[in-house]
Design an enzyme around this catalytic site. Structure first.
Site, PDB file in Angstrom:
ATOM      1  N   ARG B  57       0.746  -1.053   0.046  1.00 13.96           N
ATOM      2  CA  ARG B  57      -0.103   0.139   0.414  1.00 13.96           C
ATOM      3  C   ARG B  57       0.687   1.265   0.348  1.00 13.96           C
ATOM      4  O   ARG B  57       0.491   2.377  -0.586  1.00 13.96           O
ATOM      5  CB  ARG B  57      -0.918   0.194   1.229  1.00 13.96           C
ATOM      6  CG  ARG B  57      -2.348  -0.424   0.936  1.00 13.96           C
ATOM      7  CD  ARG B  57      -2.370  -1.729   2.930  1.00 13.96           C
ATOM      8  NE  ARG B  57      -2.159  -2.794   2.381  1.00 13.96           N
ATOM      9  CZ  ARG B  57      -1.887  -3.999   2.072  1.00 13.96           C
ATOM     10  NH1 ARG B  57      -3.560  -3.986   1.463  1.00 13.96           N
ATOM     11  NH2 ARG B  57      -0.926  -4.463   2.532  1.00 13.96           N
ATOM     12  N   ARG B 107      10.761   3.611   3.050  1.00 12.76           N
ATOM     13  CA  ARG B 107      10.865   2.707   3.502  1.00 12.76           C
ATOM     14  C   ARG B 107      12.296   1.649   4.051  1.00 12.76           C
ATOM     15  O   ARG B 107      12.908   1.293   3.312  1.00 12.76           O
ATOM     16  CB  ARG B 107      10.215   2.033   3.184  1.00 12.76           C
ATOM     17  CG  ARG B 107       9.177   0.416   4.278  1.00 12.76           C
ATOM     18  CD  ARG B 107       8.387  -0.260   4.358  1.00 12.76           C
ATOM     19  NE  ARG B 107       7.620   0.702   4.750  1.00 12.76           N
ATOM     20  CZ  ARG B 107       6.156   0.497   5.224  1.00 12.76           C
ATOM     21  NH1 ARG B 107       5.931  -1.409   4.983  1.00 12.76           N
ATOM     22  NH2 ARG B 107       5.254   0.830   5.102  1.00 12.76           N
ATOM     23  N   HIS B 135       5.563   6.705  10.863  1.00 14.28           N
ATOM     24  CA  HIS B 135       5.026   6.234   9.591  1.00 14.28           C
ATOM     25  C   HIS B 135       4.257   7.051   9.232  1.00 14.28           C
ATOM     26  O   HIS B 135       2.946   6.468   9.615  1.00 14.28           O
ATOM     27  CB  HIS B 135       3.972   4.499   9.881  1.00 14.28           C
ATOM     28  CG  HIS B 135       4.261   3.932   8.536  1.00 14.28           C
ATOM     29  ND1 HIS B 135       4.255   4.591   7.590  1.00 14.28           N
ATOM     30  CD2 HIS B 135       3.306   3.227   8.074  1.00 14.28           C
ATOM     31  CE1 HIS B 135       4.036   3.892   6.463  1.00 14.28           C
ATOM     32  NE2 HIS B 135       3.012   2.713   6.788  1.00 14.28           N
TER      33      HIS B 135
END
Ligand SMILES: Nc1ncnc2c1ncn2[C@@H]1O[C@H](COP(=O)(O)OP(=O)(O)OP(=O)(O)O)[C@@H](O)[C@H]1O
Ligand SMILES: [Mg+2]
Ligand SMILES: [Zn+2]
Lengths: 151, 308
Positions: B57, B107, B135
């Site tokens: 996602r 990430r 996050h």
């Protein structure tokens, strides 16, 4: 006669009132043995003084800069820096914890980026001075036992 | 408010007003995110998408967000195909990537990696997850979802359910909800309950909290935010099955909830929400997933200066 648990020196620096047991770490943090390979360093540990037990470090022929010594405030918050000139205490400074602690403490979080082989020094932000609380700048982990994390 | 050139590392880098501003811009992005309207806002800009760890996602929605605004995307989804495999440091990878782009989205498995990257990069760095750290874009899209579904963030009672101890998203979310003065219920087995520091901080911020071990009574809850309980946390698989089973959301759990209660989940889910919930009016998690696109569009537009 003055209280002298270590032999008198003519010129140099005496770090007094070090938290008992931490004298060797103080020497290590200051890097004196590397920076001044020829200086004579005497260490007295668990000396009983007027205010209980303490460690003392005595460095001959070198006047430590109070700013550079602030680093030891992390593990010896009550330490005093006595500059000795001609056998007398010429200056006396207290240590104070800097706002940022760079390159002295290792982050306790094994998964922190500062514990990998990246080209960075460890860095901690001082959150409070009394009690002393520091937090990793990178991963934000608080250090529980600072003296055990000294590099 | 000036976002141009700013890094987005943690939700704590934002004030409440700034968060509301991002959400406001995100709302305007919705038709573009849906493909109903075309945009050239970020025409000529390049986003580097550096994923050192798997993601569905976050990565896809960032890339979609950039492309929907007319921008370009370079990057990798598997570090195995890059010089990282030869032992190149993150610092050098960042220095290289930034010479080819205008914004970095990353990430990485290590906590603090995004903060470090931001120190090396001149271009803005957006954190898409740093190990068990932050996050922030997930947090923003969660807030956006609550606002969109409920009309407002304040005044809701939000239950956070599942792994509250290790969950990457829930700590930031609790902080952000506390910033908005939201009343919260933390529901978790004792071994996975919210860490003390988080509870203390939320209380200090003035949030009203309840700490519970079961989902028996959620009849006054407006938002049920479900997170995954990871098998790895339990030494004994029997124990895991028992715990996971007792936190599973199904049709029965929803019998006595408010009519307009919504169920959210950062996804991926495994068994924690039964598929029978998907069809109910309570299921908001697929809309939540979509919301990642307009929220990330807003952030990209703001840090690149496409919107002041
Ligand atoms: N010439 C010297 N050589 C070695 N050590 C010295 C010398 N002069 C003083 N010291 C030591 O330096 C420290 C500070 O000396 P000072 O005379 O200021 O003691 P004090 O009055 O007890 O100070 P404090 O209140 O800091 O303990 C003491 O540990 C003392 O033993
Ligand atoms: Mg004395
Ligand atoms: Zn750290």
């Amino acid at each position: 006669m003055k209280e002298l648990k270590v032999q008198p020196i003519k010129d140099g620096t005496v770090i007094d009132h070090i938290t008992p047991g931490n004298a060797l770490k103080v020497v290590k943090i200051l890097g004196i043995t590397e920076k001044q390979p020829d200086s004579i360093i005497s260490i007295a540990m668990n000396v009983v003084g007027k205010r209980g037990k303490k460690d003392i470090v005595k460095i001959e022929n070198r006047e430590l800069d109070p700013k550079e010594v602030d680093k030891i405030a992390l593990i010896a918050p009550n330490a005093t820096i006595n500059i000795i000139r001609n056998y007398e205490v010429a200056e006396k400074h207290r240590v104070s914890v800097p706002d940022e602690v760079v390159g002295i403490v290792k982050c306790p979080n094994p998964n922190c980026i500062s514990n990998t082989r990246e080209p960075i020094e460890t860095k901690f932000i001082v959150k409070s001075r009394n009690p002393l609380k520091i937090k990793c700048y990178y991963c934000e982990r608080e250090v529980e036992d600072i003296s055990s994390q000294i590099m | 408010m000036n976002f141009r050139g700013r890094d987005v590392i943690s939700i704590r880098d934002f004030t409440k007003e700034e968060i509301l501003y991002v959400l406001e811009i995100a709302e305007k992005m919705v038709p573009i995110a849906k493909g109903e309207k075309k945009s050239n806002l970020l025409n000529g800009y390049i986003m580097a998408s550096l994923f050192f760890e798997p993601s569905t996602r976050t990565r896809l929605s960032f890339e979609s967000a950039m492309k929907r605004l007319g921008g370009l995307v370079i990057g990798f989804a598997q570090p195995g195909t890059t010089s990282i495999k030869k032992g190149e440091s993150l610092a050098d990878t960042i220095r290289t990537a930034e010479s080819y782009c205008d914004v970095i989205v990353m990430r990485h498995p290590h906590e603090g990696s995004a903060r470090m990257a931001a120190e090396f990069a001149e271009v803005p760095v957006i954190n898409g997850g740093d190990g068990a750290g932050h996050h922030p874009t997930q947090c923003l899209l969660d807030l956006f979802t609550i606002k969109k579904e409920k009309g407002h963030i304040e005044g809701n009672k939000v239950a956070l359910l599942g792994d509250l101890k290790y969950g990457r998203t829930v700590h930031s979310l609790a902080y952000a909800l506390a910033l908005f003065g939201v009343e919260m219920v933390f529901i978790a087995p004792p071994e996975l309950q919210m860490p003390k520091e988080v509870i203390e901080e939320c209380r200090e911020m003035g949030a009203k909290l309840e700490i519970k071990n079961d989902i028996e009574d959620i009849s006054d809850v407006d938002v049920l935010y479900v997170t995954r309980i990871q098998k790895e946390r339990f030494p004994d698989p029997e124990e895991y099955n028992k715990v996971a089973g007792s936190y599973r959301i199904d049709a029965k759990t929803l019998e006595k909830v408010k009519d307009d209660m919504i169920v959210m989940h950062p996804l991926p889910r495994v068994d924690e929400i039964s598929p029978e919930v998907d069809k109910t009016r309570h299921a908001a998690y697929f809309r939540q997933t979509f919301n990642g696109v307009p929220v990330r569009m807003a952030l990209l537009a703001l840090v690149l200066g496409g919107i002041e």
